[in-house]
Motif scaffolding. Structure first.
Motif, PDB file in Angstrom:
ATOM      1  N   GLY A 298       0.141   2.212   6.865  1.00 12.65           N
ATOM      2  CA  GLY A 298      -0.232   0.830   7.563  1.00 12.65           C
ATOM      3  C   GLY A 298      -1.229   0.268   6.506  1.00 12.65           C
ATOM      4  O   GLY A 298      -1.843   0.603   5.577  1.00 12.65           O
ATOM      5  N   ILE A 299      -1.233  -1.182   7.070  1.00 10.62           N
ATOM      6  CA  ILE A 299      -2.309  -1.828   6.343  1.00 10.62           C
ATOM      7  C   ILE A 299      -3.243  -2.437   7.451  1.00 10.62           C
ATOM      8  O   ILE A 299      -2.711  -3.461   8.093  1.00 10.62           O
ATOM      9  CB  ILE A 299      -1.529  -3.009   5.345  1.00 10.62           C
ATOM     10  CG1 ILE A 299      -0.588  -2.380   4.428  1.00 10.62           C
ATOM     11  CG2 ILE A 299      -2.648  -3.923   4.791  1.00 10.62           C
ATOM     12  CD1 ILE A 299       0.309  -3.422   3.542  1.00 10.62           C
ATOM     13  N   ASP A 300      -4.493  -2.377   7.172  1.00  2.81           N
ATOM     14  CA  ASP A 300      -5.363  -2.956   7.924  1.00  2.81           C
ATOM     15  C   ASP A 300      -6.474  -3.864   7.214  1.00  2.81           C
ATOM     16  O   ASP A 300      -7.137  -4.777   7.890  1.00  2.81           O
ATOM     17  CB  ASP A 300      -6.281  -1.875   9.012  1.00  2.81           C
ATOM     18  CG  ASP A 300      -7.101  -0.911   8.111  1.00  2.81           C
ATOM     19  OD1 ASP A 300      -6.901  -1.070   6.831  1.00  2.81           O
ATOM     20  OD2 ASP A 300      -7.649  -0.087   8.755  1.00  2.81           O
ATOM     21  N   ALA A 301      -6.267  -3.764   6.089  1.00  2.00           N
ATOM     22  CA  ALA A 301      -7.020  -4.836   5.065  1.00  2.00           C
ATOM     23  C   ALA A 301      -6.486  -4.730   3.679  1.00  2.00           C
ATOM     24  O   ALA A 301      -5.676  -3.993   3.249  1.00  2.00           O
ATOM     25  CB  ALA A 301      -8.347  -4.061   4.881  1.00  2.00           C
TER      26      ALA A 301
ATOM     27  N   ALA B 216      -8.746  -8.665   6.871  1.00  2.00           N
ATOM     28  CA  ALA B 216      -8.389  -7.622   7.863  1.00  2.00           C
ATOM     29  C   ALA B 216      -7.435  -8.033   9.045  1.00  2.00           C
ATOM     30  O   ALA B 216      -7.800  -9.126   9.466  1.00  2.00           O
ATOM     31  CB  ALA B 216      -9.840  -7.056   8.429  1.00  2.00           C
ATOM     32  N   VAL B 217      -6.681  -7.265   9.452  1.00  3.45           N
ATOM     33  CA  VAL B 217      -5.566  -7.757  10.461  1.00  3.45           C
ATOM     34  C   VAL B 217      -6.242  -7.417  11.710  1.00  3.45           C
ATOM     35  O   VAL B 217      -6.652  -6.308  11.862  1.00  3.45           O
ATOM     36  CB  VAL B 217      -4.085  -7.092  10.231  1.00  3.45           C
ATOM     37  CG1 VAL B 217      -3.297  -7.488  11.418  1.00  3.45           C
ATOM     38  CG2 VAL B 217      -3.557  -7.544   8.885  1.00  3.45           C
ATOM     39  N   GLY B 218      -6.250  -8.070  12.790  1.00  5.27           N
ATOM     40  CA  GLY B 218      -6.708  -7.805  14.203  1.00  5.27           C
ATOM     41  C   GLY B 218      -7.999  -8.763  14.501  1.00  5.27           C
ATOM     42  O   GLY B 218      -8.185  -9.723  13.736  1.00  5.27           O
ATOM     43  N   LYS B 219      -8.382  -8.616  15.653  1.00  2.80           N
ATOM     44  CA  LYS B 219      -9.454  -9.532  16.302  1.00  2.80           C
ATOM     45  C   LYS B 219     -10.661  -9.737  15.231  1.00  2.80           C
ATOM     46  O   LYS B 219     -11.156  -8.831  14.833  1.00  2.80           O
ATOM     47  CB  LYS B 219      -9.721  -9.267  17.504  1.00  2.80           C
ATOM     48  CG  LYS B 219     -10.619 -10.296  18.301  1.00  2.80           C
ATOM     49  CD  LYS B 219     -10.471 -10.170  19.884  1.00  2.80           C
ATOM     50  CE  LYS B 219     -11.348 -11.192  20.407  1.00  2.80           C
ATOM     51  NZ  LYS B 219     -10.913 -12.505  20.412  1.00  2.80           N
TER      52      LYS B 219
ATOM     53  N   ASP C  69       4.473  -5.903   8.512  1.00  7.79           N
ATOM     54  CA  ASP C  69       4.065  -7.302   9.279  1.00  7.79           C
ATOM     55  C   ASP C  69       4.325  -8.473   8.574  1.00  7.79           C
ATOM     56  O   ASP C  69       4.434  -8.406   7.105  1.00  7.79           O
ATOM     57  CB  ASP C  69       2.615  -7.213   9.518  1.00  7.79           C
ATOM     58  CG  ASP C  69       2.334  -7.933  10.931  1.00  7.79           C
ATOM     59  OD1 ASP C  69       3.131  -9.002  11.259  1.00  7.79           O
ATOM     60  OD2 ASP C  69       1.139  -7.856  11.181  1.00  7.79           O
TER      61      ASP C  69
ATOM     62  N   LEU D 296      -7.390 -12.953  11.810  1.00  8.08           N
ATOM     63  CA  LEU D 296      -7.732 -12.315  10.654  1.00  8.08           C
ATOM     64  C   LEU D 296      -9.168 -12.772  10.476  1.00  8.08           C
ATOM     65  O   LEU D 296      -9.688 -13.752  10.742  1.00  8.08           O
ATOM     66  CB  LEU D 296      -6.882 -12.905   9.424  1.00  8.08           C
ATOM     67  CG  LEU D 296      -5.776 -12.872   9.444  1.00  8.08           C
ATOM     68  CD1 LEU D 296      -4.910 -13.595   8.236  1.00  8.08           C
ATOM     69  CD2 LEU D 296      -4.917 -11.354   9.228  1.00  8.08           C
TER      70      LEU D 296
ATOM     71  N   THR E 122       0.853  -1.067  -0.018  1.00  9.32           N
ATOM     72  CA  THR E 122       0.089   0.003   0.093  1.00  9.32           C
ATOM     73  C   THR E 122       0.846   1.439   0.035  1.00  9.32           C
ATOM     74  O   THR E 122       1.962   1.176   0.402  1.00  9.32           O
ATOM     75  CB  THR E 122      -0.994   0.074   1.256  1.00  9.32           C
ATOM     76  OG1 THR E 122      -1.764   1.079   1.429  1.00  9.32           O
ATOM     77  CG2 THR E 122      -0.145   0.026   2.296  1.00  9.32           C
TER      78      THR E 122
ATOM     79  N   VAL F  45     -16.048  -8.104   6.970  1.00  9.88           N
ATOM     80  CA  VAL F  45     -15.432  -6.789   7.165  1.00  9.88           C
ATOM     81  C   VAL F  45     -16.003  -5.815   6.340  1.00  9.88           C
ATOM     82  O   VAL F  45     -15.897  -4.923   6.458  1.00  9.88           O
ATOM     83  CB  VAL F  45     -13.810  -6.778   7.293  1.00  9.88           C
ATOM     84  CG1 VAL F  45     -13.536  -7.639   8.731  1.00  9.88           C
ATOM     85  CG2 VAL F  45     -13.355  -7.212   5.971  1.00  9.88           C
TER      86      VAL F  45
END
Length: 162
Positions: free
Chosen positions: A81-84, A147-150, A123, A137, A77, A158
């Protein structure tokens, strides 16, 4: 679309340079995707479900020396950051085959941020299928938006929040 393809190719080239610096035996033969053609490194294929293949003999990359073959997918990206990120069905199915043991390999996703300015690996996701099972994920299907995270308790995925 062309911009996204170039961004992806730049991310792969950055990861190639990083892995080459880290591992003495990492070279152009490890780069499998079509993106390497943009840099004059010969023919590649986007049908494999990963961008690089590497034999991590000591487990330095994955933390696991019992399975040495690594399939590495790069997601890039221009943002901080990358969250998805998007994955193709082929990429996810390759990750599933690795997780289930039908491919004797570990699947990794390397996330690169700020690809067009100051690229940085933010990451490394080892075995994304296990991360999905662990709730780290989540995904929705188009291809796949990961998506990264819980993981959310909703089975709708998502994509609703985007």
């Amino acid at each position: 679309n062309e911009y996204l393809q170039m961004l992806g190719a730049l991310g792969e080239h950055f990861v190639f340079q990083q892995l080459k610096a880290l591992f003495a035996d990492f070279d152009i033969t490890n780069w499998k995707s079509k993106a390497k053609e943009l840099f004059g490194y010969g023919e590649g294929s986007d049908s494999l479900g990963y961008d690089f293949e590497y034999f991590d003999m000591n487990g330095k990359l994955t933390g696991d020396a019992t399975v040495q073959r690594c399939f590495i997918e790069v997601k890039s990206t221009a943002l901080d950051g990358i969250d998805a990120f998007e994955m193709t069905i082929n990429e996810w199915e390759t990750a599933i085959r690795c997780h289930s043991g039908s491919e004797r390999a570990i699947y990794l996703i390397i996330l690169v941020a700020r690809t067009s300015s100051q690229p940085e690996i933010v990451d490394i996701l080892v075995d994304p299928v296990q991360l999905k099972l662990d709730g780290v994920l989540d995904y929705s299907s188009r291809d796949l938006l990961v998506a990264v995270g819980k993981a959310r308790p909703s089975s709708k995925g998502v994509a609703e929040g985007i």
